[in-house]
Design a protein around this motif. Structure first.
Motif, short mmCIF file in Angstrom:
data_model
loop_
_atom_site.label_atom_id
_atom_site.label_comp_id
_atom_site.label_asym_id
_atom_site.label_seq_id
_atom_site.Cartn_x
_atom_site.Cartn_y
_atom_site.Cartn_z
N CYS A 17 72.98 21.70 68.55
CA CYS A 17 72.45 20.70 69.48
C CYS A 17 71.96 19.45 68.74
O CYS A 17 72.19 18.32 69.19
CB CYS A 17 71.33 21.30 70.31
SG CYS A 17 71.88 22.61 71.45
N ARG A 45 69.42 15.43 74.75
CA ARG A 45 69.28 16.87 74.75
C ARG A 45 70.68 17.46 74.95
O ARG A 45 71.56 16.81 75.53
CB ARG A 45 68.37 17.36 75.88
CG ARG A 45 66.97 16.79 75.85
CD ARG A 45 66.08 17.45 74.81
NE ARG A 45 64.70 17.02 75.00
CZ ARG A 45 64.17 15.91 74.46
NH1 ARG A 45 64.94 15.12 73.70
NH2 ARG A 45 62.90 15.59 74.68
N THR A 46 70.86 18.71 74.50
CA THR A 46 72.15 19.38 74.59
C THR A 46 71.95 20.81 75.08
O THR A 46 70.94 21.45 74.75
CB THR A 46 72.87 19.38 73.24
OG1 THR A 46 73.23 18.03 72.89
CG2 THR A 46 74.13 20.22 73.25
N ALA A 81 79.81 22.16 75.07
CA ALA A 81 78.47 21.57 75.13
C ALA A 81 78.40 20.48 76.18
O ALA A 81 79.41 19.84 76.51
CB ALA A 81 78.07 21.00 73.77
N THR A 94 75.95 17.16 76.43
CA THR A 94 74.95 16.35 75.74
C THR A 94 74.67 15.11 76.58
O THR A 94 75.61 14.47 77.06
CB THR A 94 75.46 15.92 74.35
OG1 THR A 94 75.79 17.08 73.59
CG2 THR A 94 74.40 15.11 73.61
#
Length: 443
Positions: free
Chosen positions: A102, A116-117, A295, A297
Motif C-alpha cells: 500500500c 490510501r490503498t 488494488a 488506490t
C-alpha cells in the motif's frame, strides 16, 4: 535458458494434444483457450511447452508478466514468504507486506495528495470496490462508462463492460445505474481524428446532463488506453477534459489501470501521458509479478469514506502475492522497465509501420510503449473490420512459435504485450513471424 524461439515438433505437439484431450474431458467448455500449446516453464520472454518447443511470448499472460517469466527476484521473494506463512487474512491478523505494498502504491500512483490503498485479488474485484468507494464517498449511485470498455467479469464489471460476446451473453440482468457514453476513438470518429477530442467530450457532457444528471453521478470510469476494446488511445486532451468535468461536478474520476499500469506504456501509469491525476486508480495484472493481486488506490478522504469493515476479503493482499509485488516493483525500478517499454515500443512500431506500407489491410498502428496494436480492415476505404484476418494471423503466429493476442470490439485488432525484459533479437524474430503470418493469411 537461451532466449530464442526453437521448434522441435509441429505445433501443437503430441504432448500438448494429449493435454488438450484431457482438458476437454475435465474443464468447463465455457473456459476458452486461444492457443492449444500447454506450457511447462518459462523464463524471460520465452515459454516452453510440454513438447520442448520454445515460444516467444507477445502476450505476457495479458500484460501480467511484465518483469518476465520466473523473474529471479520474484521467485526468491515468493519462496521466502511461502516458507514463513502463506495466509492469515489481513483482517484477522495483519502483516507488514500488505502495508508495504500500500505504501508503494501510494508513492507511485499519480499525484502528491494524501492517499490510501486497499488490496484485492483481481482487476474486476478492484473495479467493483472502486465503484463501492465512489458511491460511499459521494452518496450518489450512477456510474458512467465508455463504449469499447472492458472492466471485468463480475456482475458490476460486466455492466461496465461494453462488449456482449463473450463477456455478457446470457449472464444478465446486470447491476443498475450504469450509463454508457462514446469513447474518443480517433480512427473511427465520424468527422475525423482532428475534432475527435472536443466532439467526444461534448457528446459525453451532453448525454450525462440529459440522461443522468451530473448531481446523480458517483463516478466516471475509464481505461487511459482501452485494452480489450482494441488498444484504443483516446484523442489527446479528451481524458483531461473528462477529469476536469469530474472535478467541477464533484464526481470521482476512476482510472482503470489494470492493463496499462506498471511501466507498460512507458510510464508508471498511462494517466500520466495525458497529465491526468485520477481520484482513484485500480491496478492488478503486472502489480503481482505473476501472482494474483489487485488494488484500489485513491485520495485519502475518498478511500476512508466507506464504513469500517466495508472493504476487504479473505484472500485480498495475500502475503505471498504481496512479497511478489514488492519484488516486481523493485525490479521495475532497478531495471528501468518504463524506459525499456519505450525502446520495445519504438522497435515494434517501426516494424509495424513497414508492414502497413505493404498491406493496406492494416488500417491503423497505435498504442504507447510496449502496449501496441494494429487494426485490420477490409482495404476498400470503408474501414470495415476484418476479424477473420486477425484470427488467421494470430493462428499463423502460433504455428510458428509466437504467442500473439487479438482483441477489439469487432475482433479485428492484434495486440502486442511482450514482457518488458524482452531482448531486441526476440522482438525482431517475432516481427518477422508476424509478417510471415500476415502474408500467408492474405494468400
Amino acid at each position: 535458458m537461451k532466449q530464442e524461439r526453437r521448434l522441435v515438433t509441429e505445433l501443437p505437439g503430441p504432448a500438448s494434444r494429449a493435454l488438450a484431450a484431457r482438458r476437454k474431458a475435465a474443464v468447463s467448455g465455457a473456459v476458452s483457450v486461444g492457443n492449444e500449446v500447454y506450457i511447462e516453464r518459462g523464463e524471460g520472454a520465452i515459454l516452453v511447452d510440454a513438447d520442448g518447443n520454445q515460444h516467444i511470448d507477445f502476450g505476457a499472460g495479458i500484460a501480467v508478466a511484465s518483469v518476465g517469466h520466473a523473474a529471479p527476484a520474484v521467485v526468491a521473494a515468493v519462496a521466502e514468504q511461502a516458507a514463513r506463512f502463506e495466509h492469515t487474512c489481513f483482517m484477522v491478523t495483519p502483516y507488514d507486506g500488505y502495508v508495504e505494498v500500500c505504501e508503494q502504491l501510494n508513492r507511485l500512483t499519480p499525484g502528491d495528495h494524501a492517499k490510501r490503498t486497499a488490496l484485492f485479488n483481481s482487476g474486476a474485484e478492484a473495479v467493483e470496490n472502486a465503484v463501492k468507494v465512489a458511491r460511499a464517498y459521494t452518496g450518489r449511485k450512477a456510474v458512467v462508462a465508455f463504449d469499447h470498455a472492458y472492466h471485468g467479469r463480475t456482475n458490476m464489471t460486466m455492466a461496465l463492460t461494453a462488449k456482449v460476446q463473450p463477456y455478457k451473453d446470457g449472464f444478465g440482468p446486470f447491476a443498475p445505474e450504469v450509463y454508457r457514453v462514446p469513447m474518443a476513438y480517433p480512427y473511427r470518429w465520424p468527422t475525423g481524428p482532428e475534432r475527435c477530442a472536443e466532439e467526444a467530450f461534448a457528446e459525453f457532457a451532453s448525454r450525462v446532463h440529459v440522461q443522468v444528471g451530473e448531481q446523480h453521478v458517483a463516478a466516471v470510469i475509464v481505461e487511459p488506453i482501452q485494452g480489450e476494446g482494441g488498444f484504443i488511445v483516446p484523442a489527446p486532451g479528451f481524458l483531461k477534459m473528462v477529469a476536469d468535468w469530474c472535478t467541477e461536478h464533484g464526481v470521482v474520476f476512476i482510472a482503470d489501470e489494470v492493463q496499462t499500469g506498471f511501466c507498460r506504456t512507458g510510464d508508471w501509469f498511462a494517466s500520466s501521458h495525458e497529465g491526468v491525476v485520477p481520484d482513484v486508480v485500480t491496478t492488478a495484472k503486472a502489480l503481482g509479478g505473476g501472482m494474483p493481486l489487485a488494488a484500489v488506490t485513491g485520495r485519502a478522504e475518498i478511500m476512508d469514506a466507506p464504513v469500517v469493515g466495508g472493504l476487504g476479503g479473505t484472500y485480498g493482499g495475500n502475503p505471498v502475492s504481496c512479497a511478489a509485488a514488492l519484488a516486481a516493483i523493485s525490479t521495475m525500478e532497478s531495471e528501468d522497465l518504463a524506459g525499456r517499454a519505450l525502446r520495445v515500443g519504438e522497435q515494434v512500431t517501426a516494424r509495424l509501420a513497414t508492414l502497413a506500407q505493404v498491406y493496406p489491410q492494416i488500417g491503423e498502428v497505435r498504442g504507447r510503449g510496449a502496449m501496441l496494436a494494429m487494426e485490420l480492415v477490409v482495404p476498400d476505404g470503408s474501414k470495415r473490420p476484418d476479424a477473420a484476418l486477425a484470427k488467421a494471423v494470430v493462428a499463423g503466429c502460433a504455428r510458428r512459435g509466437v504467442v500473439m493476442l487479438s482483441c477489439g470490439t469487432y475482433g479485428n485488432v492484434i495486440r502486442m504485450l511482450p514482457p518488458l525484459v524482452i531482448e531486441a533479437s526476440l522482438v525482431e524474430d517475432a516481427m518477422d513471424v508476424l509478417g510471415e503470418a500476415l502474408a500467408e493469411a492474405l494468400g
